[in-house]
Design a protein around this motif. Structure first.
Motif, PDB file in Angstrom:
ATOM      1  N   THR A   3       8.581   6.027 -17.709  1.00 49.96           N
ATOM      2  CA  THR A   3       7.803   4.791 -17.737  1.00 49.96           C
ATOM      3  C   THR A   3       7.354   4.561 -19.174  1.00 49.96           C
ATOM      4  O   THR A   3       7.701   5.319 -20.074  1.00 49.96           O
ATOM      5  CB  THR A   3       6.587   4.895 -16.809  1.00 49.96           C
ATOM      6  N   ARG A  49       0.318   5.412 -10.728  1.00 49.56           N
ATOM      7  CA  ARG A  49       0.400   3.973 -11.000  1.00 49.56           C
ATOM      8  C   ARG A  49      -0.914   3.344 -10.589  1.00 49.56           C
ATOM      9  O   ARG A  49      -1.414   3.567  -9.489  1.00 49.56           O
ATOM     10  CB  ARG A  49       1.549   3.359 -10.231  1.00 49.56           C
ATOM     11  N   ILE A  50      -1.464   2.539 -11.463  1.00 47.73           N
ATOM     12  CA  ILE A  50      -2.743   1.869 -11.185  1.00 47.73           C
ATOM     13  C   ILE A  50      -2.558   0.383 -11.438  1.00 47.73           C
ATOM     14  O   ILE A  50      -2.043  -0.014 -12.487  1.00 47.73           O
ATOM     15  CB  ILE A  50      -3.865   2.423 -12.071  1.00 47.73           C
ATOM     16  N   HIS A  51      -2.969  -0.404 -10.518  1.00 45.06           N
ATOM     17  CA  HIS A  51      -2.969  -1.860 -10.685  1.00 45.06           C
ATOM     18  C   HIS A  51      -4.398  -2.341 -10.558  1.00 45.06           C
ATOM     19  O   HIS A  51      -5.058  -2.123  -9.548  1.00 45.06           O
ATOM     20  CB  HIS A  51      -2.094  -2.535  -9.612  1.00 45.06           C
ATOM     21  N   CYS A  52      -4.874  -2.959 -11.615  1.00 41.71           N
ATOM     22  CA  CYS A  52      -6.260  -3.445 -11.595  1.00 41.71           C
ATOM     23  C   CYS A  52      -6.289  -4.952 -11.536  1.00 41.71           C
ATOM     24  O   CYS A  52      -5.457  -5.624 -11.981  1.00 41.71           O
ATOM     25  CB  CYS A  52      -7.009  -2.977 -12.838  1.00 41.71           C
TER      26      CYS A  52
END
Length: 52
Positions: A3, A49-52
């Motif tokens: 990534t 994986r972080i989605h804010c």
């Protein structure tokens, strides 16, 4: 699995999306693949994986 970001075992944060960060170059994905391929076999790899 590569990534844009990678934290190495020695604590270096690499950022393939930002040329000013350590580890950036035009062959970033090659760098990450090579790094992951050369880790000791007992190394656990964690992808978050972080989605804010």
């Amino acid at each position: 699995m590569p990534t844009e970001h990678l934290l190495t075992l020695d604590g270096v944060w690499t950022d393939g999306s930002d040329p000013s960060r350590p580890g950036y170059d035009s062959d970033y994905l090659t760098f990450v693949n090579t790094y992951l391929d050369t880790l000791p076999p007992q190394t656990f790899i964690v992808r978050i994986r972080i989605h804010c």
